[in-house]
Design a protein around this motif. Structure first.
Motif, mmCIF file in Angstrom:
data_model
loop_
_atom_site.group_PDB
_atom_site.id
_atom_site.type_symbol
_atom_site.label_atom_id
_atom_site.label_comp_id
_atom_site.label_asym_id
_atom_site.label_seq_id
_atom_site.Cartn_x
_atom_site.Cartn_y
_atom_site.Cartn_z
ATOM 1 N N PRO A 117 0.997 -1.389 0.306
ATOM 2 C CA PRO A 117 0.151 -0.137 -0.166
ATOM 3 C C PRO A 117 0.793 0.887 -0.269
ATOM 4 N N ALA A 118 1.907 1.363 0.578
ATOM 5 C CA ALA A 118 3.211 2.058 0.759
ATOM 6 C C ALA A 118 3.401 2.520 -0.633
ATOM 7 N N GLU A 119 3.429 2.025 -1.786
ATOM 8 C CA GLU A 119 3.560 2.100 -3.122
ATOM 9 C C GLU A 119 3.029 2.750 -3.865
ATOM 10 N N TRP A 120 2.113 2.225 -3.557
ATOM 11 C CA TRP A 120 0.371 3.049 -4.277
ATOM 12 C C TRP A 120 0.784 4.211 -3.658
ATOM 13 N N ASP A 121 0.709 4.567 -2.304
ATOM 14 C CA ASP A 121 0.391 5.629 -2.376
ATOM 15 C C ASP A 121 1.351 7.109 -2.636
ATOM 16 N N ALA A 122 2.695 6.387 -2.622
ATOM 17 C CA ALA A 122 3.973 7.093 -3.070
ATOM 18 C C ALA A 122 3.480 7.635 -4.724
ATOM 19 N N ALA A 123 2.710 6.251 -5.581
ATOM 20 C CA ALA A 123 2.613 5.997 -6.944
ATOM 21 C C ALA A 123 1.150 6.956 -7.494
ATOM 22 N N PHE A 124 0.419 7.027 -6.770
ATOM 23 C CA PHE A 124 -0.451 8.391 -6.080
ATOM 24 C C PHE A 124 0.331 10.350 -6.601
ATOM 25 N N GLU A 125 1.287 10.095 -5.133
ATOM 26 C CA GLU A 125 1.519 11.237 -4.741
ATOM 27 C C GLU A 125 2.652 12.047 -6.388
ATOM 28 N N ARG A 126 3.026 10.670 -7.296
ATOM 29 C CA ARG A 126 3.770 10.930 -8.011
ATOM 30 C C ARG A 126 2.895 11.162 -9.487
ATOM 31 N N GLY A 127 1.940 10.825 -9.616
ATOM 32 C CA GLY A 127 0.636 10.949 -10.403
ATOM 33 C C GLY A 127 0.612 10.376 -11.208
ATOM 34 N N GLU A 128 1.586 8.816 -11.199
ATOM 35 C CA GLU A 128 1.592 8.104 -12.075
ATOM 36 C C GLU A 128 0.427 6.969 -12.859
ATOM 37 N N LYS A 129 0.474 6.719 -13.528
ATOM 38 C CA LYS A 129 -0.012 5.947 -14.671
ATOM 39 C C LYS A 129 -0.523 4.470 -13.545
ATOM 40 N N GLY A 130 -2.377 4.295 -14.162
ATOM 41 C CA GLY A 130 -2.410 2.600 -13.137
ATOM 42 C C GLY A 130 -2.404 2.366 -12.760
ATOM 43 N N LEU A 131 -2.911 3.424 -11.518
ATOM 44 C CA LEU A 131 -3.563 3.347 -10.465
ATOM 45 C C LEU A 131 -4.555 2.737 -10.053
ATOM 46 N N GLY A 132 -5.679 2.789 -11.699
ATOM 47 C CA GLY A 132 -6.564 1.365 -10.836
ATOM 48 C C GLY A 132 -6.171 0.163 -11.317
ATOM 49 N N THR A 133 -5.521 0.129 -12.163
ATOM 50 C CA THR A 133 -4.578 -1.104 -12.463
ATOM 51 C C THR A 133 -4.050 -1.687 -10.943
ATOM 52 N N ALA A 134 -3.083 -0.718 -10.207
ATOM 53 C CA ALA A 134 -2.781 -1.788 -9.388
ATOM 54 C C ALA A 134 -3.976 -1.213 -7.491
ATOM 55 N N ALA A 135 -4.913 -0.859 -7.941
ATOM 56 C CA ALA A 135 -6.023 -1.466 -7.073
ATOM 57 C C ALA A 135 -5.767 -2.423 -7.178
ATOM 58 N N ILE A 136 -6.360 -3.251 -7.905
ATOM 59 C CA ILE A 136 -6.528 -4.390 -8.178
ATOM 60 C C ILE A 136 -6.136 -5.213 -7.398
ATOM 61 N N GLY A 137 -4.122 -5.177 -7.902
ATOM 62 C CA GLY A 137 -3.603 -6.017 -6.990
ATOM 63 C C GLY A 137 -3.564 -5.819 -5.567
ATOM 64 N N LEU A 138 -3.829 -4.758 -5.103
ATOM 65 C CA LEU A 138 -3.899 -3.863 -4.040
ATOM 66 C C LEU A 138 -5.447 -5.376 -3.321
ATOM 67 N N ALA A 139 -6.124 -5.165 -3.872
ATOM 68 C CA ALA A 139 -7.443 -6.101 -3.719
ATOM 69 C C ALA A 139 -7.014 -7.018 -3.154
ATOM 70 N N PHE A 140 -5.878 -8.278 -4.677
ATOM 71 C CA PHE A 140 -5.946 -9.511 -4.686
ATOM 72 C C PHE A 140 -5.207 -9.865 -3.352
ATOM 73 N N ASN A 141 -4.251 -8.841 -3.065
ATOM 74 C CA ASN A 141 -3.281 -9.039 -2.169
ATOM 75 C C ASN A 141 -2.724 -8.426 -0.830
ATOM 76 N N CYS A 142 -3.916 -7.745 -0.363
ATOM 77 C CA CYS A 142 -3.389 -6.443 1.425
ATOM 78 C C CYS A 142 -5.270 -7.491 1.377
ATOM 79 N N SER A 143 -5.358 -7.041 2.497
ATOM 80 C CA SER A 143 -5.968 -6.905 3.278
ATOM 81 C C SER A 143 -7.053 -5.849 2.702
ATOM 82 N N LEU A 144 -8.389 -5.817 2.961
ATOM 83 C CA LEU A 144 -9.818 -4.812 2.516
ATOM 84 C C LEU A 144 -9.460 -3.816 3.280
ATOM 85 N N GLN A 145 -8.318 -3.659 5.293
ATOM 86 C CA GLN A 145 -8.712 -2.415 4.991
ATOM 87 C C GLN A 145 -7.992 -1.353 5.021
#
Length: 156
Positions: free
Chosen positions: A19-47
Protein backbone atom coordinates in the motif's frame (compact mmCIF):
# COMPACT_ATOMS: atom_id res chain seq x y z
CA UNK A 1 15.75 -3.95 -3.78
CA UNK A 2 14.53 -2.27 -6.93
CA UNK A 3 10.78 -2.04 -7.35
CA UNK A 4 9.39 -4.58 -9.79
CA UNK A 5 6.39 -2.43 -10.68
CA UNK A 6 6.41 -0.70 -14.04
CA UNK A 7 4.06 2.25 -13.69
CA UNK A 8 4.64 3.38 -17.27
CA UNK A 9 3.59 0.13 -18.96
CA UNK A 10 1.44 -1.32 -16.17
CA UNK A 11 3.58 -4.46 -16.03
CA UNK A 12 3.25 -6.38 -12.75
CA UNK A 13 0.81 -3.89 -11.21
CA UNK A 14 -1.73 -6.65 -10.60
CA UNK A 15 0.82 -8.19 -8.24
CA UNK A 16 1.17 -5.00 -6.17
CA UNK A 17 1.12 -5.89 -2.51
CA UNK A 18 2.51 -2.73 -0.93
CA UNK A 19 0.00 0.00 0.00
CA UNK A 20 2.88 2.43 0.68
CA UNK A 21 4.09 1.95 -2.91
CA UNK A 22 0.58 2.74 -4.19
CA UNK A 23 0.49 5.87 -2.01
CA UNK A 24 3.87 7.02 -3.34
CA UNK A 25 2.76 6.41 -6.94
CA UNK A 26 -0.43 8.38 -6.27
CA UNK A 27 1.63 11.31 -4.98
CA UNK A 28 3.81 11.15 -8.11
CA UNK A 29 0.71 11.10 -10.34
CA UNK A 30 1.61 7.77 -11.95
CA UNK A 31 -0.52 6.03 -14.55
CA UNK A 32 -2.07 2.67 -13.75
CA UNK A 33 -3.32 3.42 -10.25
CA UNK A 34 -6.67 1.76 -10.94
CA UNK A 35 -4.89 -1.33 -12.21
CA UNK A 36 -2.65 -1.32 -9.14
CA UNK A 37 -5.75 -1.03 -6.95
CA UNK A 38 -6.85 -4.42 -8.33
CA UNK A 39 -3.47 -5.77 -7.22
CA UNK A 40 -4.06 -4.37 -3.74
CA UNK A 41 -7.51 -5.99 -3.65
CA UNK A 42 -5.91 -9.34 -4.48
CA UNK A 43 -2.89 -9.07 -2.21
CA UNK A 44 -3.77 -6.92 0.80
CA UNK A 45 -6.39 -6.84 3.51
CA UNK A 46 -9.66 -5.07 2.80
CA UNK A 47 -8.78 -2.39 5.34
CA UNK A 48 -5.46 -1.67 3.59
CA UNK A 49 -6.85 -1.72 0.05
CA UNK A 50 -10.13 0.10 0.61
CA UNK A 51 -8.92 3.72 0.96
CA UNK A 52 -6.72 3.34 -2.12
CA UNK A 53 -9.54 1.82 -4.18
CA UNK A 54 -11.77 4.74 -3.17
CA UNK A 55 -9.09 7.23 -4.26
CA UNK A 56 -8.62 5.39 -7.55
CA UNK A 57 -12.36 5.57 -8.21
CA UNK A 58 -11.98 9.37 -8.35
CA UNK A 59 -9.04 9.48 -10.78
CA UNK A 60 -9.39 11.72 -13.84
CA UNK A 61 -8.66 8.82 -16.23
CA UNK A 62 -12.01 7.09 -16.87
CA UNK A 63 -10.32 3.78 -17.75
CA UNK A 64 -8.47 3.77 -14.44
CA UNK A 65 -11.75 4.59 -12.66
CA UNK A 66 -13.19 1.50 -14.31
CA UNK A 67 -10.29 -0.61 -13.08
CA UNK A 68 -10.82 0.82 -9.59
CA UNK A 69 -14.45 -0.28 -9.77
CA UNK A 70 -13.20 -3.71 -10.79
CA UNK A 71 -10.98 -3.62 -7.70
CA UNK A 72 -14.05 -2.93 -5.56
CA UNK A 73 -15.85 -5.89 -7.10
CA UNK A 74 -12.76 -8.04 -6.56
CA UNK A 75 -12.64 -6.98 -2.92
CA UNK A 76 -16.29 -7.99 -2.52
CA UNK A 77 -15.61 -11.35 -4.15
CA UNK A 78 -12.58 -12.13 -2.01
CA UNK A 79 -13.78 -10.78 1.33
CA UNK A 80 -17.55 -11.21 1.21
CA UNK A 81 -17.75 -7.63 2.48
CA UNK A 82 -16.84 -4.05 1.70
CA UNK A 83 -15.98 -1.11 3.91
CA UNK A 84 -18.49 1.71 4.44
CA UNK A 85 -16.23 3.95 2.33
CA UNK A 86 -16.33 1.54 -0.60
CA UNK A 87 -20.11 1.26 -0.37
CA UNK A 88 -20.31 5.07 -0.43
CA UNK A 89 -17.95 5.28 -3.43
CA UNK A 90 -20.01 2.71 -5.36
CA UNK A 91 -23.18 4.61 -4.56
CA UNK A 92 -21.57 7.87 -5.75
CA UNK A 93 -20.69 6.23 -9.10
CA UNK A 94 -24.36 5.54 -9.70
CA UNK A 95 -26.50 2.44 -9.67
CA UNK A 96 -27.96 2.40 -13.14
CA UNK A 97 -27.22 -0.20 -15.76
CA UNK A 98 -25.03 2.35 -17.55
CA UNK A 99 -22.95 3.16 -14.48
CA UNK A 100 -19.21 2.54 -14.57
CA UNK A 101 -19.69 0.62 -11.32
CA UNK A 102 -22.46 -1.71 -12.51
CA UNK A 103 -20.26 -4.82 -12.46
CA UNK A 104 -18.82 -3.95 -9.05
CA UNK A 105 -22.34 -3.48 -7.68
CA UNK A 106 -23.40 -6.81 -9.20
CA UNK A 107 -20.34 -8.53 -7.67
CA UNK A 108 -21.20 -7.00 -4.32
CA UNK A 109 -24.79 -8.19 -4.54
CA UNK A 110 -23.56 -11.67 -5.48
CA UNK A 111 -20.77 -12.16 -2.94
CA UNK A 112 -21.78 -10.09 0.10
CA UNK A 113 -24.53 -11.67 2.21
CA UNK A 114 -27.82 -9.77 1.89
CA UNK A 115 -27.99 -9.18 5.66
CA UNK A 116 -24.61 -7.37 5.52
CA UNK A 117 -25.55 -4.94 2.74
CA UNK A 118 -26.39 -1.33 3.52
CA UNK A 119 -30.10 -0.52 3.23
CA UNK A 120 -29.78 1.37 -0.06
CA UNK A 121 -28.08 -1.63 -1.68
CA UNK A 122 -30.69 -4.02 -0.31
CA UNK A 123 -33.31 -1.90 -2.07
CA UNK A 124 -31.21 -2.02 -5.25
CA UNK A 125 -31.12 -5.80 -4.95
CA UNK A 126 -34.87 -6.10 -4.50
CA UNK A 127 -35.55 -3.60 -7.29
CA UNK A 128 -33.23 -5.46 -9.63
CA UNK A 129 -34.98 -8.77 -8.89
CA UNK A 130 -38.39 -7.21 -9.55
CA UNK A 131 -37.15 -5.58 -12.77
CA UNK A 132 -35.67 -8.89 -13.97
CA UNK A 133 -38.95 -10.72 -13.26
CA UNK A 134 -40.99 -8.10 -15.12
CA UNK A 135 -38.60 -8.28 -18.07
CA UNK A 136 -38.92 -12.09 -18.08
CA UNK A 137 -42.72 -11.85 -18.16
CA UNK A 138 -42.59 -9.25 -20.93
CA UNK A 139 -40.31 -11.39 -23.09
CA UNK A 140 -42.39 -14.51 -22.44
CA UNK A 141 -45.48 -12.63 -23.62
CA UNK A 142 -43.73 -11.26 -26.71
CA UNK A 143 -42.49 -14.74 -27.67
CA UNK A 144 -45.93 -16.29 -27.07
CA UNK A 145 -47.61 -13.68 -29.26
CA UNK A 146 -45.01 -14.23 -31.98
CA UNK A 147 -45.52 -18.00 -31.83
CA UNK A 148 -49.30 -17.59 -31.99
CA UNK A 149 -49.02 -15.29 -35.02
CA UNK A 150 -46.76 -17.75 -36.84
CA UNK A 151 -49.13 -20.60 -36.03
CA UNK A 152 -52.15 -18.63 -37.31
CA UNK A 153 -50.32 -17.73 -40.55
CA UNK A 154 -49.43 -21.39 -41.07
CA UNK A 155 -53.11 -22.44 -40.89
CA UNK A 156 -54.27 -20.25 -43.77
Amino acid sequence: MTAIWNWETGERLLALDDPAEWDAAFERGEKGLGTAAIGLAFNCSLQEASPRIVKAMDLSDIAQQGFACTAAGTAARLNGALTPELYAALRAKGLGRRSIAVNAVDDTLTFVPFRDLPTWLKWRSVGSAVWDKLETWRLTTVYAIGDARRAMRGRR
